[in-house]
Design an enzyme around this catalytic site. Sequence first.
Site, mmCIF file in Angstrom:
data_model
loop_
_atom_site.group_PDB
_atom_site.id
_atom_site.type_symbol
_atom_site.label_atom_id
_atom_site.label_comp_id
_atom_site.label_asym_id
_atom_site.label_seq_id
_atom_site.Cartn_x
_atom_site.Cartn_y
_atom_site.Cartn_z
ATOM 1 N N HIS A 527 0.808 -1.216 0.000
ATOM 2 C CA HIS A 527 0.000 0.000 0.000
ATOM 3 C C HIS A 527 0.849 1.278 0.000
ATOM 4 O O HIS A 527 0.316 2.375 -0.227
ATOM 5 C CB HIS A 527 -0.951 0.005 1.208
ATOM 6 C CG HIS A 527 -2.291 0.591 0.911
ATOM 7 N ND1 HIS A 527 -2.468 1.667 0.054
ATOM 8 C CD2 HIS A 527 -3.544 0.266 1.345
ATOM 9 C CE1 HIS A 527 -3.751 1.967 -0.011
ATOM 10 N NE2 HIS A 527 -4.433 1.134 0.752
ATOM 11 N N ASP A 531 -2.137 1.966 -4.665
ATOM 12 C CA ASP A 531 -3.427 2.238 -4.021
ATOM 13 C C ASP A 531 -4.476 1.249 -4.516
ATOM 14 O O ASP A 531 -4.281 0.570 -5.533
ATOM 15 C CB ASP A 531 -3.878 3.668 -4.324
ATOM 16 C CG ASP A 531 -2.947 4.695 -3.693
ATOM 17 O OD1 ASP A 531 -2.418 4.408 -2.606
ATOM 18 O OD2 ASP A 531 -2.747 5.762 -4.298
#
Length: 554
Positions: A527, A531
């Site tokens: 992450h 995204d």
Amino acid sequence: MADVIKMPKMSDTMTEGVLAKWHKKVGDKVKSGDVLAEVETDKATMDMESYWDGTLLYVGVKEGEAVPVDAVMAVIGKEGEDFQAALDAEKGGEAPKAESAEAPKAEEKKEEAAPAQGGGLSEEELAAKGVTVIRMPLLSDTMTEGVIAEWHKKVGDQVKDDDVLADVETDKATMEVMGYATGTLLHIGVEKGEAAKVNGIIAIVGPEGTDVSGILAGGSAPAAKAESKEEAPKEEKQATTAEASSPAPVAESSSDSRVKASPLAKKIAKDKGIDLSQVAGSAEGGRIIKKDIENYKPAAAPAKSESAPAAAEKATAAAPVIPTFVGEVKYTEQPVSQMRKVIAKRLAESLFTAPHFYLTVSIDMDNAMAARTAINAVAPVKVSFNDIVIKAVAVALKKHPAVNSSWGGDKIRFNEHTNIGVAMAVEDGLLVPVVRFADGKSLSHISAEVKDFGGKAKAKKLQPADWEGSTFTVSNLGMFGIDEFTSIINSPDGAILSVGAIQQVPVVKNGAVVPGNVMKLTLGCDHRVVDGATGAQFLQTLKGLLEEPIRLLA
């Protein structure tokens, strides 16, 4: 002299015990076999018996307190006897002894080292005389140590500069180590099966008869070997201590009407439902021990002298007996291989450093199956579904460079090339060889390359250049019938794709439920660089390529 009572080790995992209750107090008379206290271990509350006759002179632990194994709990001796000397001997006698033992040892080491330092030449001086020190090479980017799998030469053998001296097992493969020196093998510093740190001395080659003690005295011997030598005495010492902390059973008073059995024997008998009064003890004084319980057979148990009416009445009132099944705890252990050590280290670092999240999508594989059949009819090598996935992933990554990226701490690297790591299971763990520039290669080329990597991986012939430099990884468990799964990212990649099996399931097409072939893909993302929306867009592109594989050939 007074006898010191210590906390016994009452189970294999016990490190301390809690004094649940004292059955004797200071000044009480104690006989061998009397229960002094109840001790709560990590597994059960057990009786702690006395093995001596005398008076309880001292109690050093209060009820409810935790006591480490082998710590002093009480002292038994003659009434009025001074027990302080016994306590002092237990508390202070060991440290000076250890110091006195270590001091001569250190002096002895110093004396041994002195002649070597004085008589031997340094490494630089020996190099000038044609002596070559061979050290453990760095054979992969993650290697910290290597295990000598096999020596091809022994001390005294003649060596040429292109001879293979040994096979070394690294974290990823077994590789050959060459001496690049000519002369006599003067010294082997690591035995077969032992590990040596990178840059540790494993051998010395030079003119016959050369004194190499100066190098060896410098302390460059491998750490792993030194540890193994130090551990042996340490284990011996622990074993001796354990034996000392388990007092041998002594004769018990015949006036004691209690069943005489060791705490371990009582526990085993209780677990097995065995009546201790039916078991004959083999230790001194008829005391029942573990061996007696394990060898107990009801038919061989000593019969109690009972009158016939009493025996008949007991048989009538006896409840149904649940048969007991006695199993045996068995297991094997083996040392962790170099490969498994690195897999554990790197995957743990990845999982607990990179914040993972996962996205799953279902792919209609009907067109891919038809395309594969057509391709294999003309291709020089058979193309698998995994080859098609690798090609599709490479093409999709070119359109989504954010997924083809890696975290660099203060910067993110966006790779413009597509090097696809292909996870392969081998006997000792997992290897990830890399198909480089996969977007520009044909399906046949990718298939041939993956098959070649698979053969090398099983034979442990992969080289560092084969597994370095991936930008994205594909892990496929579909051939094992796994529907879907998640993978840990192969650092420093920013994402990994988990490929499941193709399943025949009902699907809706044109408003009708028809049979279909569906494969699930799960994208694991770091992450920090990818995204959720970015990962979803990549999967949509990948889905389109696999459902219309003709686009891969355009």
